[in-house]
Scaffold this active site. Structure first.
Site, mmCIF file in Angstrom:
data_model
loop_
_atom_site.group_PDB
_atom_site.id
_atom_site.type_symbol
_atom_site.label_atom_id
_atom_site.label_comp_id
_atom_site.label_asym_id
_atom_site.label_seq_id
_atom_site.Cartn_x
_atom_site.Cartn_y
_atom_site.Cartn_z
ATOM 1 N N PRO A 323 -41.067 33.012 -48.664
ATOM 2 C CA PRO A 323 -42.348 32.622 -47.978
ATOM 3 C C PRO A 323 -42.342 31.025 -47.551
ATOM 4 O O PRO A 323 -43.388 30.677 -46.741
ATOM 5 C CB PRO A 323 -43.509 32.714 -49.040
ATOM 6 C CG PRO A 323 -42.623 32.381 -50.168
ATOM 7 C CD PRO A 323 -41.306 32.721 -50.030
ATOM 8 N N THR A 324 -41.307 30.345 -47.634
ATOM 9 C CA THR A 324 -41.464 29.020 -47.401
ATOM 10 C C THR A 324 -41.071 28.670 -46.019
ATOM 11 O O THR A 324 -40.248 29.591 -45.362
ATOM 12 C CB THR A 324 -40.343 28.103 -48.251
ATOM 13 O OG1 THR A 324 -39.134 28.520 -47.864
ATOM 14 C CG2 THR A 324 -40.968 28.327 -49.670
ATOM 15 N N CYS A 325 -41.334 27.325 -45.406
ATOM 16 C CA CYS A 325 -40.998 26.935 -44.007
ATOM 17 C C CYS A 325 -39.710 26.399 -44.073
ATOM 18 O O CYS A 325 -39.293 25.284 -43.377
ATOM 19 C CB CYS A 325 -42.105 26.163 -43.556
ATOM 20 S SG CYS A 325 -43.704 26.844 -43.347
ATOM 21 N N ASP A 326 -38.588 27.068 -44.512
ATOM 22 C CA ASP A 326 -37.200 26.632 -44.495
ATOM 23 C C ASP A 326 -36.380 27.703 -44.157
ATOM 24 O O ASP A 326 -36.504 28.939 -44.767
ATOM 25 C CB ASP A 326 -36.730 26.007 -45.901
ATOM 26 C CG ASP A 326 -35.576 25.429 -45.925
ATOM 27 O OD1 ASP A 326 -34.405 25.898 -45.166
ATOM 28 O OD2 ASP A 326 -35.372 24.358 -46.243
ATOM 29 N N ASN A 367 -43.634 23.405 -50.225
ATOM 30 C CA ASN A 367 -44.595 23.875 -49.426
ATOM 31 C C ASN A 367 -45.895 24.065 -50.397
ATOM 32 O O ASN A 367 -46.639 24.984 -50.012
ATOM 33 C CB ASN A 367 -44.181 25.215 -48.949
ATOM 34 C CG ASN A 367 -43.481 25.075 -47.544
ATOM 35 O OD1 ASN A 367 -42.961 26.045 -47.035
ATOM 36 N ND2 ASN A 367 -43.554 23.894 -46.943
#
Ligand SMILES: *Cc1c(COP(=O)(O)O)cnc(C)c1O
Length: 377
Positions: A323-326, A367
């Site tokens: 789910p992270t922005c990476d 995050n």
């Protein structure tokens, strides 16, 4: 495997957010299986696999010893009830002040793989026992640990001779055949190297006493793995083959094999989408990913079994992501994961075989996601 106890816990407690649930009954069974498979070896549980206090307390009460890698892990093992003489400092990379602190706490067994480390130990832990780690090729392991730790057998001879010269107890040789090792012959190759070190030093009158045969014992993910008993037999015949009747003391350090199958992660599907209308691979985003505890999916090395409520119905390949922005937070893409077509947003999934190397690998708050919660039951 999700045991009935784990399923009951999830059904009644209904924890929100991703979490790991560990069943201590499985850990207890695993410990007994190792004891039975290798009755002459001491078991040093590798604390890093899962340092939950309940697990350490159970194992300490069952008589386990502990392989630690830092002062904090030494203290965790002691807090769980393990006396200092059942704890080894098995990391080959230690600060001198941490060696000193461990020595103060009573630790007398240390790993080394070079003369530089021997010198640190000689300065602050006089008379301690040291064992030298030899390199292995990690062949056959799904999570190899090769290169970073250990030295070639010829150098191990120099290292242990140096230790003896500095007043340390040159105690033995260690190796680790690589984690999730499914090749039963891996220990045979490493034991052959250990024997060379024993024999060479014996000619100089330095008598080593112990072989630390490390971890590497696998847990079941998607494929069956040989049982502990099969490892025990293979290892025992390799010991006989190389050491004959002069069997050394032996240690094993199971981590994954002790706790891997005892834990299940409950996760939730956050999003299912495609990148183009005509794509045939769906992207499935979970509320846990590489930074939430599934770091061993790096290079898709460890492939966890995923259980859904729709199992048995038609499946299609999915990219599985966190789910992270990476953009590195993708678990399976090169080899997509087949998941039921009827899987929908909001569904819960169980990720099995996650008792080892998950909570410790989870980021503190990437995050803003909290670290992986764990319940030990
Ligand atoms: C990590 C580690 C282990 C445990 O390895 P597993 O493959 O999980 O059994 C054992 N010994 C040492 C020195 C380790 O670093």
């Amino acid at each position: 495997m999700a045991t009935q106890r784990i399923l009951d816990f999830l059904a009644t407690r209904r924890p929100t957010g991703p979490c790991l649930v560990v069943d201590l009954d499985v850990v207890r069974d695993n410990f007994r299986a190792f004891e039975k498979a290798l009755p002459d070896s001491k078991i040093y549980y590798a604390v890093k696999a899962n340092p939950a206090p309940e697990i350490l307390r159970l194992l300490a009460a069952m008589g386990s010893s502990f392989d630690t890698a830092s002062v904090a892990e030494v203290e965790m093992a002691m807090d769980a009830g393990a006396p200092a003489d059942r704890i080894s400092f098995g990391n080959t990379i230690k600060k001198e002040r941490d060696i000193a602190r461990a020595y103060q706490l009573g630790i007398r067994l240390f790993a080394v793989d070079c003369v530089e480390e021997v010198e640190k130990i000689a300065r602050v832990a006089p008379g301690a026992r040291v064992f030298c780690r030899v390199l292995t090729d990690g062949e056959g392991a799904e999570w190899p640990l090769s290169r970073k730790f250990g030295c070639v057998p010829a150098m191990a001879v120099d290292v242990l001779r140096h230790a003896k010269g500095l007043g340390l107890d040159a105690y033995g040789v260690s190796f680790h055949v690589g984690s999730q090792q499914t090749d039963l012959t891996a220990w045979d190759r490493a034991l052959a190297d250990a024997k060379v070190v024993f024999a060479t030093l014996a000619e100089e009158g330095i008598v080593l006493k112990m072989v630390n045969m490390g971890g590497g014992f696998p847990t079941r993910y998607l494929r069956d793995v040989p049982a502990a008993q099969a490892y025990g037999q293979a290892i025992f015949s390799a010991l006989r083959k190389h050491f004959g009747n002069a069997l050394p003391e032996t240690i094993i350090e199971p981590g994954r094999g002790m706790v891997g199958n005892a834990g299940v992660i409950k996760s939730e599907v956050v999003l299912i989408s495609k990148k183009a209308a005509n794509d045939n691979v769906r992207w499935v985003f979970l509320d846990i990913g590489k930074f939430g505890g599934l770091a061993e999916t790096m290079d898709e090395a460890i492939r966890y079994p995923i259980v859904t409520a729709h199992d048995g119905t038609e499946t299609a390949p999915c990219v599985l992501a966190g789910p992270t922005c990476d953009s590195a937070d993708v678990m399976y893409e090169k080899t997509p994961y087949p998941l039921p077509l009827s899987l929908t947003i909001g569904d819960e999934v169980l990720i099995e075989g996650t008792g080892a190397y998950t909570t410790t690998y989870s980021a503190v708050a990437f995050n803003g996601f909290e670290p992986l919660r764990s319940y030990v039951i």
